[in-house]
Write a protein that holds these residues in place. Structure first.
Motif, PDB file in Angstrom:
ATOM      1  N   PRO A 298       0.817  -1.219   0.000  1.00  0.00           N
ATOM      2  CA  PRO A 298       0.000   0.000   0.000  1.00  0.00           C
ATOM      3  C   PRO A 298       0.852   1.270   0.000  1.00  0.00           C
ATOM      4  O   PRO A 298       0.466   2.286  -0.606  1.00  0.00           O
ATOM      5  CB  PRO A 298      -0.822  -0.116   1.279  1.00  0.00           C
ATOM      6  CG  PRO A 298      -0.840  -1.577   1.606  1.00  0.00           C
ATOM      7  CD  PRO A 298       0.482  -2.101   1.137  1.00  0.00           C
ATOM      8  N   ASP A 323      -8.342   4.845  -4.336  1.00  0.00           N
ATOM      9  CA  ASP A 323      -8.427   3.394  -4.149  1.00  0.00           C
ATOM     10  C   ASP A 323      -7.698   2.920  -2.893  1.00  0.00           C
ATOM     11  O   ASP A 323      -7.751   1.734  -2.564  1.00  0.00           O
ATOM     12  CB  ASP A 323      -7.830   2.668  -5.358  1.00  0.00           C
ATOM     13  CG  ASP A 323      -8.637   2.918  -6.624  1.00  0.00           C
ATOM     14  OD1 ASP A 323      -9.848   3.160  -6.504  1.00  0.00           O
ATOM     15  OD2 ASP A 323      -8.039   2.887  -7.721  1.00  0.00           O
ATOM     16  N   LEU A 324      -7.030   3.835  -2.180  1.00  0.00           N
ATOM     17  CA  LEU A 324      -6.190   3.446  -1.039  1.00  0.00           C
ATOM     18  C   LEU A 324      -6.860   3.792   0.280  1.00  0.00           C
ATOM     19  O   LEU A 324      -7.693   4.698   0.366  1.00  0.00           O
ATOM     20  CB  LEU A 324      -4.829   4.142  -1.137  1.00  0.00           C
ATOM     21  CG  LEU A 324      -4.028   3.836  -2.407  1.00  0.00           C
ATOM     22  CD1 LEU A 324      -2.751   4.652  -2.432  1.00  0.00           C
ATOM     23  CD2 LEU A 324      -3.712   2.352  -2.491  1.00  0.00           C
ATOM     24  N   ASP A 325      -6.467   3.075   1.323  1.00  0.00           N
ATOM     25  CA  ASP A 325      -6.990   3.293   2.663  1.00  0.00           C
ATOM     26  C   ASP A 325      -6.524   4.649   3.187  1.00  0.00           C
ATOM     27  O   ASP A 325      -5.318   4.931   3.237  1.00  0.00           O
ATOM     28  CB  ASP A 325      -6.487   2.165   3.584  1.00  0.00           C
ATOM     29  CG  ASP A 325      -7.088   2.235   4.981  1.00  0.00           C
ATOM     30  OD1 ASP A 325      -7.754   3.243   5.316  1.00  0.00           O
ATOM     31  OD2 ASP A 325      -6.885   1.274   5.751  1.00  0.00           O
ATOM     32  N   ALA A 326      -7.464   5.490   3.597  1.00  0.00           N
ATOM     33  CA  ALA A 326      -7.130   6.833   4.085  1.00  0.00           C
ATOM     34  C   ALA A 326      -6.329   6.796   5.381  1.00  0.00           C
ATOM     35  O   ALA A 326      -5.738   7.812   5.780  1.00  0.00           O
ATOM     36  CB  ALA A 326      -8.408   7.646   4.285  1.00  0.00           C
ATOM     37  N   ALA A 327      -6.291   5.644   6.052  1.00  0.00           N
ATOM     38  CA  ALA A 327      -5.532   5.525   7.301  1.00  0.00           C
ATOM     39  C   ALA A 327      -4.047   5.290   7.058  1.00  0.00           C
ATOM     40  O   ALA A 327      -3.257   5.271   8.012  1.00  0.00           O
ATOM     41  CB  ALA A 327      -6.102   4.386   8.145  1.00  0.00           C
ATOM     42  N   LEU A 328      -3.645   5.128   5.812  1.00  0.00           N
ATOM     43  CA  LEU A 328      -2.231   4.911   5.516  1.00  0.00           C
ATOM     44  C   LEU A 328      -1.395   6.103   5.970  1.00  0.00           C
ATOM     45  O   LEU A 328      -1.808   7.268   5.809  1.00  0.00           O
ATOM     46  CB  LEU A 328      -2.030   4.748   4.004  1.00  0.00           C
ATOM     47  CG  LEU A 328      -2.188   3.363   3.401  1.00  0.00           C
ATOM     48  CD1 LEU A 328      -2.122   3.461   1.878  1.00  0.00           C
ATOM     49  CD2 LEU A 328      -1.107   2.433   3.920  1.00  0.00           C
ATOM     50  N   HIS A 331      -1.014   9.473   3.862  1.00  0.00           N
ATOM     51  CA  HIS A 331      -2.105   9.556   2.888  1.00  0.00           C
ATOM     52  C   HIS A 331      -2.683  10.971   2.846  1.00  0.00           C
ATOM     53  O   HIS A 331      -2.913  11.537   1.760  1.00  0.00           O
ATOM     54  CB  HIS A 331      -3.200   8.549   3.258  1.00  0.00           C
ATOM     55  CG  HIS A 331      -4.333   8.472   2.269  1.00  0.00           C
ATOM     56  ND1 HIS A 331      -5.324   9.437   2.187  1.00  0.00           N
ATOM     57  CD2 HIS A 331      -4.633   7.548   1.314  1.00  0.00           C
ATOM     58  CE1 HIS A 331      -6.174   9.111   1.240  1.00  0.00           C
ATOM     59  NE2 HIS A 331      -5.782   7.968   0.701  1.00  0.00           N
ATOM     60  N   THR A 332      -2.898  11.562   4.001  1.00  0.00           N
ATOM     61  CA  THR A 332      -3.491  12.899   4.064  1.00  0.00           C
ATOM     62  C   THR A 332      -2.553  13.936   3.460  1.00  0.00           C
ATOM     63  O   THR A 332      -2.988  14.861   2.760  1.00  0.00           O
ATOM     64  CB  THR A 332      -3.825  13.270   5.523  1.00  0.00           C
ATOM     65  OG1 THR A 332      -4.607  12.219   6.099  1.00  0.00           O
ATOM     66  CG2 THR A 332      -4.610  14.568   5.594  1.00  0.00           C
TER      67      THR A 332
END
Length: 388
Positions: A298, A323-328, A331-332
């Motif tokens: 990820p 398409d990616l998990d915002a918790a990565l 990411h923000t």
């Protein structure tokens, strides 16, 4: 006294003792005693065969400790007779020590600490300072790691991939205390590359050199982070870049692609661009596609979204990010960057502020806070004072 020589000899001496039957912890103690003896004796005249001298003295120290320990009398009967002093075997066993210190039974943190202690020859105090933990805490971590690998035989091939992950963890710690862990990781990886003909070892060495080449330009005089696009490329180490690219090209020519070679290829494209605007983002996306195929990570997909945003425009980057998990992690921050490039300064400022709260360290938090403040200033410029 040449401390660098002692550090370079220590791994090989330690491995000889382990091969002869000493458990890891006892062998390491014996080697340390031998090093103390060398510091006392060698100033009056260093032996011709320094490694052989250390092996002989360390083995004697181990035998003395074993014989003095009544709880180990049974095992004492299985200990080999003391070899006569003489030249040490020319066989280099250090590679096996890399495998032992990166044994799958160890946690990543323990494997890193044990590698720095046994292969790198750093003191427990130096390792503790580098990781900003109390010396007693690091001593316990290393002791547990020694106990874990005690009894592991050095008669089977180890996992090169695990060793490389451990070395990359060391490299990414960078610099703190009086030990430059990035430079230490490069030294250990060079040492490993001299002992094993493997394209991924070369790939990791190339990756480290290419990243390290930009080190001087990564921070401003006040300690603040300087993004890659804003770095003064005149401060990059061109010799390290040339060496890294040369090592990478030789590795890629063997047609056994691995993740470290792919990462190094991306770093090489950044290093080879005369300016940020001339970066070949299309080719970087292609290398990220290879990395996704190799790792399905990820984090790799997150970095690929940034590259897509540069190659195909911010909307394409945001689509890849969706398409990616915002918790990565990060990411923000990536979303903020892409929203800014897309022209939504309000959303970007909000996301930069949010990312700052999630930042793992003060330097990154300060950088993201400044980005949010910069966009807020652009959105709400102060009115100029009336002319007198």
């Amino acid at each position: 006294m040449d401390e660098a020589l002692l550090r370079s000899l220590t791994p090989g001496v330690l491995t000889v003792l382990v091969r002869r039957g000493a458990d890891f912890a006892a062998a390491e103690d014996a080697v340390q005693d031998a090093l103390v003896e060398a510091l006392r004796v060698w100033p009056d005249g260093r032996p011709r065969d320094a490694r052989g001298w250390l092996v002989t003295v360390a083995w004697r120290k181990f035998l003395d400790a074993t014989r003095a320990d009544t709880a180990r009398r049974r095992r004492e009967g299985r200990v080999e007779e003391e070899p006569a002093p003489g030249p040490a075997s020319g066989v280099d066993d250090t590679l096996q020590l890399y495998f032992l210190c990166a044994h799958p039974s160890l946690t990543p943190a323990s494997a890193v600490a044990l590698t720095l202690r046994a292969v790198g020859g750093l003191t427990t105090r130096q390792i503790a300072q580098a990781y900003l933990v109390p010396e007693a805490t690091m001593a316990q971590r290393i002791s547990r790691a020694k106990r874990t690998v005690s009894g592991v035989r050095l008669d089977r091939p180890g996992d090169v991939a695990t060793v490389l992950r451990v070395l990359y963890l060391v490299f990414n710690e960078g610099y703190s205390g009086d030990v430059d862990l990035a430079a230490e990781a490069i030294r250990l990886t060079r040492q490993l590359a001299a002992r094993i003909d493997h394209p991924e070892v070369a790939g990791l060495l190339a990756l480290m050199l290419l990243h390290h080449a930009r080190r001087a330009a990564r921070t401003a005089s006040d300690g603040s982070l300087v993004p890659l696009a804003e770095q003064d490329r005149g401060r990059w180490d061109t010799a390290a870049i040339a060496e890294g690219i040369g090592i990478l090209q030789a590795a890629l020519a063997r047609d056994r692609l691995g993740e470290f070679q792919a990462q190094a290829a991306i770093a090489a494209l950044h290093a080879d661009a005369p300016t940020a605007e001339e970066t070949d983002w299309v080719q970087i996306v292609e290398w990220y596609d290879e990395l996704v195929r190799l790792t399905d990570s990820p984090v790799v997909r997150l970095n690929r979204a940034v590259a897509v945003g540069q190659a195909d425009g911010p909307q394409a980057g945001l689509a890849a990010l969706a398409d990616l998990d915002a918790a990565l992690p990060r990411h923000t921050a990536v979303a903020a960057y892409l929203q800014e490039r897309a022209g939504d300064l309000t959303k970007a400022a909000q996301l930069y502020a949010e990312a700052a709260h999630k930042a793992p360290d003060l330097a990154e938090r300060a950088h993201l806070t400044r980005q949010a403040a910069r966009l807020n200033t652009l959105r709400h410029p102060r009115h100029s004072p009336p002319e007198a």
